[in-house]
Design an enzyme around this catalytic site. Structure first.
Site, PDB file in Angstrom:
ATOM      1  N   ASP A 194     -17.794   5.187  -3.077  1.00  0.00           N
ATOM      2  CA  ASP A 194     -19.249   5.293  -3.058  1.00  0.00           C
ATOM      3  C   ASP A 194     -19.719   6.242  -1.961  1.00  0.00           C
ATOM      4  OD1 ASP A 194     -22.056   2.967  -2.744  1.00  0.00           O
ATOM      5  OD2 ASP A 194     -21.808   4.811  -3.928  1.00  0.00           O
TER       6      ASP A 194
ATOM      7  N   ASP B  64     -18.683   4.457  -8.055  1.00  0.00           N
ATOM      8  CA  ASP B  64     -20.122   4.374  -8.300  1.00  0.00           C
ATOM      9  C   ASP B  64     -20.672   5.763  -8.649  1.00  0.00           C
ATOM     10  OD1 ASP B  64     -23.110   3.545  -6.373  1.00  0.00           O
ATOM     11  OD2 ASP B  64     -22.646   3.219  -8.495  1.00  0.00           O
ATOM     12  N   ASN B  65     -21.796   5.799  -9.317  1.00  0.00           N
ATOM     13  CA  ASN B  65     -22.567   7.037  -9.535  1.00  0.00           C
ATOM     14  C   ASN B  65     -21.897   8.119 -10.368  1.00  0.00           C
ATOM     15  OD1 ASN B  65     -23.027   6.382  -6.204  1.00  0.00           O
ATOM     16  ND2 ASN B  65     -24.743   6.150  -7.622  1.00  0.00           N
TER      17      ASN B  65
ATOM     18  N   GLU C 111     -29.457   2.247  -9.231  1.00  0.00           N
ATOM     19  CA  GLU C 111     -30.018   1.117  -8.491  1.00  0.00           C
ATOM     20  C   GLU C 111     -31.550   1.153  -8.445  1.00  0.00           C
ATOM     21  OE1 GLU C 111     -27.498   3.001  -7.418  1.00  0.00           O
ATOM     22  OE2 GLU C 111     -27.838   3.860  -5.470  1.00  0.00           O
TER      23      GLU C 111
HETATM   24  C1  LIG Z   1     -16.228  11.671   3.936  1.00  0.00           C
HETATM   25  N1  LIG Z   1     -16.785  10.351   4.169  1.00  0.00           N
HETATM   26  N2  LIG Z   1     -16.064   9.320   4.630  1.00  0.00           N
HETATM   27  C2  LIG Z   1     -16.885   8.264   4.717  1.00  0.00           C
HETATM   28  C3  LIG Z   1     -18.185   8.626   4.318  1.00  0.00           C
HETATM   29  C4  LIG Z   1     -19.415   7.960   4.234  1.00  0.00           C
HETATM   30  C5  LIG Z   1     -20.525   8.658   3.799  1.00  0.00           C
HETATM   31  C6  LIG Z   1     -21.875   7.966   3.774  1.00  0.00           C
HETATM   32  O1  LIG Z   1     -21.761   6.589   3.448  1.00  0.00           O
HETATM   33  C7  LIG Z   1     -22.805   8.632   2.795  1.00  0.00           C
HETATM   34  C8  LIG Z   1     -23.867   9.387   3.268  1.00  0.00           C
HETATM   35  C9  LIG Z   1     -24.689  10.022   2.340  1.00  0.00           C
HETATM   36  C10 LIG Z   1     -24.425   9.952   0.961  1.00  0.00           C
HETATM   37  C11 LIG Z   1     -23.338   9.204   0.518  1.00  0.00           C
HETATM   38  C12 LIG Z   1     -22.970   9.177  -0.935  1.00  0.00           C
HETATM   39  N3  LIG Z   1     -23.860   8.441  -1.804  1.00  0.00           N
HETATM   40  C13 LIG Z   1     -24.781   9.111  -2.494  1.00  0.00           C
HETATM   41  O2  LIG Z   1     -24.978  10.319  -2.310  1.00  0.00           O
HETATM   42  C14 LIG Z   1     -25.609   8.345  -3.465  1.00  0.00           C
HETATM   43  C15 LIG Z   1     -26.789   8.950  -3.921  1.00  0.00           C
HETATM   44  C16 LIG Z   1     -27.602   8.271  -4.822  1.00  0.00           C
HETATM   45  C17 LIG Z   1     -28.849   8.921  -5.305  1.00  0.00           C
HETATM   46  C18 LIG Z   1     -29.197   8.862  -6.658  1.00  0.00           C
HETATM   47  C19 LIG Z   1     -30.375   9.455  -7.114  1.00  0.00           C
HETATM   48  C20 LIG Z   1     -31.187  10.114  -6.204  1.00  0.00           C
HETATM   49  F1  LIG Z   1     -32.341  10.676  -6.637  1.00  0.00           F
HETATM   50  C21 LIG Z   1     -30.852  10.206  -4.864  1.00  0.00           C
HETATM   51  C22 LIG Z   1     -29.691   9.603  -4.407  1.00  0.00           C
HETATM   52  C23 LIG Z   1     -27.257   6.987  -5.292  1.00  0.00           C
HETATM   53  C24 LIG Z   1     -26.072   6.413  -4.835  1.00  0.00           C
HETATM   54  O3  LIG Z   1     -25.690   5.176  -5.278  1.00  0.00           O
HETATM   55  C25 LIG Z   1     -25.242   7.078  -3.939  1.00  0.00           C
HETATM   56  O4  LIG Z   1     -24.085   6.465  -3.552  1.00  0.00           O
HETATM   57  C26 LIG Z   1     -22.539   8.520   1.440  1.00  0.00           C
HETATM   58  C27 LIG Z   1     -20.417   9.989   3.437  1.00  0.00           C
HETATM   59  C28 LIG Z   1     -19.195  10.659   3.498  1.00  0.00           C
HETATM   60  C29 LIG Z   1     -18.086   9.964   3.958  1.00  0.00           C
HETATM   61 MG   LIG Z   2     -23.648   4.791  -4.788  1.00  0.00          MG
END
Ligand SMILES: Cn1ncc2cc([C@H](O)c3cccc(CNC(=O)c4cc(-c5ccc(F)cc5)cc(O)c4O)c3)ccc21
Ligand SMILES: [Mg+2]
Length: 214
Positions: A141, A169-170, A199
């Protein structure tokens, strides 16, 4: 300076949930994100699919890539059998700080190890640092363009075994097209799409469940 969305989510948990009660923490976050302020938790609808896959797998060792505020961490940890462990990886320190407090508020800190750093750096250290032989379950995720490289890294590090279940997810929104191609075209995975909704919205999204065949 103002508060952040994760901090406001934490406040909603502290105000509306009961300490030590994971269900109330999940409900408080879902209520807040549905009625006050959207946030990218897996949510209640896809959460039910996550719950059913977890109940089926009953993992002893689980990995989550992308903790965010800990909503899915709480959903996963609350269903783990005694002695089972969940390792969750978060690179954003502000997210990690809020997640630690939400996980603790739910009373699940003894089942969860939150590791701060990027997945690409941490995955190769899982065996030596946490004495993991292999994972029974992986929830993806984090950044959608990291799903393929990190799946390959898990394979190369010998962290998947015959039957390991990956749940992503997604796969529709925002989408993970390369990942769908990878697991669907690979003879090493048996994949299944669970249609749902993004969600707290009516937009289509879904989870892809992929069993590693070894
Ligand atoms: C390398 N590394 N290692 C650990 C680690 C941890 C992170 C952060 O936890 C992190 C930060 C920002 C984004 C995410 C990904 N999630 C998403 O981008 C997402 C978007 C949407 C959505 C859907 C529709 C929209 F209009 C806008 C956003 C719905 C969803 O359920 C999502 O999971 C995860 C990042 C890289 C990492
Ligand atoms: Mg997600």
């Amino acid at each position: 300076t103002g508060s952040t969305r994760p901090q406001r989510m934490l406040k909603a948990v502290q105000k509306n949930a009961t300490k030590g009660d994971p269900e109330s923490v999940i409900s408080a976050i879902d209520y807040y994100c549905r009625h006050k302020e959207w946030a990218m938790n897996v949510g209640d609808e896809k959460g039910l699919i996550l719950d059913s896959v977890l109940t089926e797998v009953n993992p002893s060792t689980a990995l989550e890539l992308g903790t965010y505020c800990g909503y899915s961490t709480v959903r996963i940890a609350r269903l783990l059998s005694p002695g089972s462990k969940l390792i969750t990886v978060e690179f954003n320190p502000d997210f990690a700080a809020v997640a630690r407090q939400i996980i603790a508020y739910a009373g699940l800190q003894d089942k969860v190890t939150l590791v701060e750093g990027p997945s690409g750096d941490l995955i190769p250290k899982m065996k030596e640092r946490f004495g993991i032989k292999s994972f029974d379950f992986v929830f993806l995720d984090h950044w959608k363009d990291r799903y393929v490289p990190d799946t390959k890294l898990l394979e190369d590090c010998g962290l998947l075994r015959k039957g390991t279940v990956l749940l992503a997810d997604n796969v529709i929104c925002p989408g993970a097209p390369e990942y769908l191609k990878y697991v669907k075209n690979s003879a090493h995975y048996e994949s299944q799409y669970y249609k749902s909704n993004l969600e707290y919205t009516k937009v289509e999204d879904g989870l892809e469940k992929s069993v590693f065949l070894g």
